[in-house]
Motif scaffolding. Structure first.
Motif, PDB file in Angstrom:
ATOM      1  N   GLN A   1       0.825  -1.204   0.000  1.00  0.00           N
ATOM      2  CA  GLN A   1       0.000   0.000   0.000  1.00  0.00           C
ATOM      3  C   GLN A   1       0.860   1.256   0.000  1.00  0.00           C
ATOM      4  N   SER A   2       2.023   1.221   0.642  1.00  0.00           N
ATOM      5  CA  SER A   2       2.926   2.371   0.601  1.00  0.00           C
ATOM      6  C   SER A   2       3.391   2.638  -0.832  1.00  0.00           C
ATOM      7  N   CYS A   3       3.741   1.596  -1.548  1.00  0.00           N
ATOM      8  CA  CYS A   3       4.147   1.774  -2.947  1.00  0.00           C
ATOM      9  C   CYS A   3       2.997   2.336  -3.783  1.00  0.00           C
ATOM     10  N   ASP A   4       1.792   1.833  -3.535  1.00  0.00           N
ATOM     11  CA  ASP A   4       0.624   2.345  -4.254  1.00  0.00           C
ATOM     12  C   ASP A   4       0.370   3.809  -3.917  1.00  0.00           C
ATOM     13  N   LEU A   5       0.477   4.159  -2.628  1.00  0.00           N
ATOM     14  CA  LEU A   5       0.230   5.548  -2.226  1.00  0.00           C
ATOM     15  C   LEU A   5       1.299   6.476  -2.802  1.00  0.00           C
ATOM     16  N   ALA A   6       2.532   6.001  -2.882  1.00  0.00           N
ATOM     17  CA  ALA A   6       3.598   6.818  -3.461  1.00  0.00           C
ATOM     18  C   ALA A   6       3.328   7.102  -4.932  1.00  0.00           C
TER      19      ALA A   6
ATOM     20  N   ARG B   1     -13.375  13.455  10.727  1.00  0.00           N
ATOM     21  CA  ARG B   1     -13.110  13.295  12.166  1.00  0.00           C
ATOM     22  C   ARG B   1     -13.099  11.814  12.551  1.00  0.00           C
ATOM     23  N   THR B   2     -13.995  11.053  11.933  1.00  0.00           N
ATOM     24  CA  THR B   2     -14.016   9.618  12.220  1.00  0.00           C
ATOM     25  C   THR B   2     -12.759   8.936  11.686  1.00  0.00           C
ATOM     26  N   LEU B   3     -12.319   9.297  10.477  1.00  0.00           N
ATOM     27  CA  LEU B   3     -11.097   8.725   9.921  1.00  0.00           C
ATOM     28  C   LEU B   3      -9.901   8.981  10.838  1.00  0.00           C
ATOM     29  N   ALA B   4      -9.818  10.200  11.363  1.00  0.00           N
ATOM     30  CA  ALA B   4      -8.680  10.575  12.205  1.00  0.00           C
ATOM     31  C   ALA B   4      -8.642   9.784  13.500  1.00  0.00           C
TER      32      ALA B   4
ATOM     33  N   THR C   1      -4.638   6.178   8.124  1.00  0.00           N
ATOM     34  CA  THR C   1      -6.024   5.728   8.250  1.00  0.00           C
ATOM     35  C   THR C   1      -6.080   4.205   8.223  1.00  0.00           C
ATOM     36  N   PHE C   2      -7.187   3.667   8.698  1.00  0.00           N
ATOM     37  CA  PHE C   2      -7.394   2.218   8.647  1.00  0.00           C
ATOM     38  C   PHE C   2      -7.677   1.762   7.222  1.00  0.00           C
ATOM     39  N   ASP C   3      -8.412   2.560   6.491  1.00  0.00           N
ATOM     40  CA  ASP C   3      -8.827   2.205   5.128  1.00  0.00           C
ATOM     41  C   ASP C   3      -7.897   2.867   4.114  1.00  0.00           C
ATOM     42  N   HIS C   4      -7.278   2.069   3.263  1.00  0.00           N
ATOM     43  CA  HIS C   4      -6.309   2.605   2.301  1.00  0.00           C
ATOM     44  C   HIS C   4      -6.978   3.533   1.286  1.00  0.00           C
ATOM     45  N   ASP C   5      -8.163   3.176   0.830  1.00  0.00           N
ATOM     46  CA  ASP C   5      -8.853   4.032  -0.141  1.00  0.00           C
ATOM     47  C   ASP C   5      -9.167   5.400   0.458  1.00  0.00           C
TER      48      ASP C   5
ATOM     49  N   ARG D   1      -7.309   6.922   2.599  1.00  0.00           N
ATOM     50  CA  ARG D   1      -6.046   7.649   2.594  1.00  0.00           C
ATOM     51  C   ARG D   1      -5.757   8.206   1.197  1.00  0.00           C
ATOM     52  N   ARG D   2      -6.023   7.429   0.171  1.00  0.00           N
ATOM     53  CA  ARG D   2      -5.865   7.918  -1.203  1.00  0.00           C
ATOM     54  C   ARG D   2      -6.787   9.112  -1.452  1.00  0.00           C
ATOM     55  N   ARG D   3      -8.025   9.003  -0.998  1.00  0.00           N
ATOM     56  CA  ARG D   3      -8.990  10.091  -1.197  1.00  0.00           C
ATOM     57  C   ARG D   3      -8.552  11.344  -0.444  1.00  0.00           C
ATOM     58  N   SER D   4      -8.020  11.174   0.758  1.00  0.00           N
ATOM     59  CA  SER D   4      -7.541  12.321   1.521  1.00  0.00           C
ATOM     60  C   SER D   4      -6.420  13.039   0.775  1.00  0.00           C
ATOM     61  N   LEU D   5      -5.517  12.289   0.164  1.00  0.00           N
ATOM     62  CA  LEU D   5      -4.449  12.921  -0.618  1.00  0.00           C
ATOM     63  C   LEU D   5      -5.013  13.678  -1.818  1.00  0.00           C
ATOM     64  N   GLU D   6      -6.022  13.109  -2.463  1.00  0.00           N
ATOM     65  CA  GLU D   6      -6.642  13.789  -3.606  1.00  0.00           C
ATOM     66  C   GLU D   6      -7.223  15.136  -3.184  1.00  0.00           C
ATOM     67  N   LEU D   7      -7.941  15.146  -2.077  1.00  0.00           N
ATOM     68  CA  LEU D   7      -8.536  16.393  -1.598  1.00  0.00           C
ATOM     69  C   LEU D   7      -7.466  17.373  -1.138  1.00  0.00           C
ATOM     70  N   THR D   8      -6.397  16.864  -0.537  1.00  0.00           N
ATOM     71  CA  THR D   8      -5.298  17.734  -0.121  1.00  0.00           C
ATOM     72  C   THR D   8      -4.632  18.377  -1.321  1.00  0.00           C
TER      73      THR D   8
END
Length: 330
Positions: free
Chosen positions: A24-29, A232-235, A309-313, A315-322
């Motif tokens: 998942q780290s490689c995917d997130l990178a 807030r729930t994700l955090a 986050t617990f859910d990888h997707d 975390r990906r979505r959070s990066l998109e919004l960031t």
């Protein structure tokens, strides 16, 4: 324009394992690279059931191999755990494999509890001047070797891999300023001395062959989602991790719990609020306001965003919004 980067703790989740975390780290990178983030760092932690990046240089090599142009580095290597020559050889090797893409952030903490630090062969009473000496030694091994230099880092010699000083106190700020190096402050979990450290670093900075003017990168938590409540729930997964660590029972990253802070007693809620004071948690508009205020307060040259986050997707979505917020602020 403030540069945005990513710090990844390679989270191992409840029911998951290190193999999944590293994939998942490689995917997130790759995702961060596609979204235009500048660098992707991983951190050295030991004996932590929720973190898979203990062998940090190895993981950096895998992430660099999975990406094409994003800078990849250590945020950081805990230098007292390692011989300076070994660090220079490792990062010289990484830079030989991925030229011009590797960063080396160095810290002086053990990245572990005292018993684990002893298992790493770390001396219990570390000379406070040992870290500056070791830092200079790493810099020397990565610089052009002198004609009479007997010991050389091969690979490493002459590669001048960018070296950063990491810190969460005034010690690192003073050292980075004195040596003329870029400074990364761990405000994502230890924000207490942030403003004092920044002022000290900038006021006392001495230009060097490594850096002409002070450059400060600040750790910052971002949990972005489609609503404030969802964010807030994700955090809460990271909040649970902080509390379990404080209780002396670290564990894998737990599923999110709605209203988690409200379930804590006053003392533990204060710990979470203090630890995560440098955070933007919410929908895109909320995150934009929080980041804008933080940048106005600190004048950070770069933010390094962490989102565990617990859910990888998610975390990906959070990066998109960031990334969307970053582009708005630009």
């Amino acid at each position: 324009m403030t540069i945005f980067s990513v710090l990844d703790l390679a989270p191992i989740t409840q029911g998951g394992d290190a193999s999944c975390a590293l994939q998942q780290s490689c995917d997130l990178a790759r995702h961060a690279e596609a979204l235009g983030f500048h660098r992707y760092w991983l951190a050295e932690h030991h004996n932590m059931p929720g973190i898979a990046s203990a062998a940090t240089a190895v993981v950096i090599g895998q992430v660099a191999a999975a990406t094409r142009q994003i800078r990849v580095g250590a945020g950081g290597i805990m230098l007292p755990n390692h011989a300076p020559l070994v660090v220079a050889e490792q990062f010289g090797t990484l830079n030989a494999l991925y030229p011009g893409r590797i960063d080396l952030g160095l810290g002086r903490a053990p990245g572990a509890d005292p018993a684990t630090a002893r298992a790493l062969r770390r001396a219990p009473d570390v000379d406070p001047e040992q870290f500056p000496r070791d830092l200079e030694e790493v810099l020397g091994f990565l610089d052009e070797p002198g004609p009479d230099q007997v010991i050389r880092a091969i690979p490493g010699a002459g590669q001048r891999v960018p070296v950063w000083v990491l810190g969460s106190s005034l010690f690192g700020a003073q050292l980075a300023a004195r040596m003329g190096l870029p400074y990364a402050f761990a405000s994502h979990f230890a924000p207490g001395h942030l403003m004092e450290a920044l002022a000290l670093y900038r006021d006392r900075f001495q230009p060097s062959r490594w850096l002409e003017r002070p450059y400060a990168m600040l750790g910052y938590n971002v949990y972005a989602a489609d609503s404030d409540q969802e964010a807030r729930t994700l955090a809460s997964s990271m909040e649970q991790a902080f509390i379990s660590l404080r209780r002396g029972r670290p564990e894998p990253i737990q599923p999110p719990v709605e209203g988690y802070r409200d379930r804590l007693d006053r003392a533990e809620r204060a710990i979470v609020e203090r630890t995560m004071a440098c955070s933007a948690i919410g929908a895109a508009d909320t995150v934009e306001r929080e980041i804008h205020a933080f940048l106005a307060q600190t004048g950070a040259d770069e933010l390094i965003i962490t989102t565990t986050t617990f859910d990888h997707d998610a975390r990906r979505r959070s990066l998109e919004l960031t990334a969307m917020v970053r582009d708005r602020l630009a």
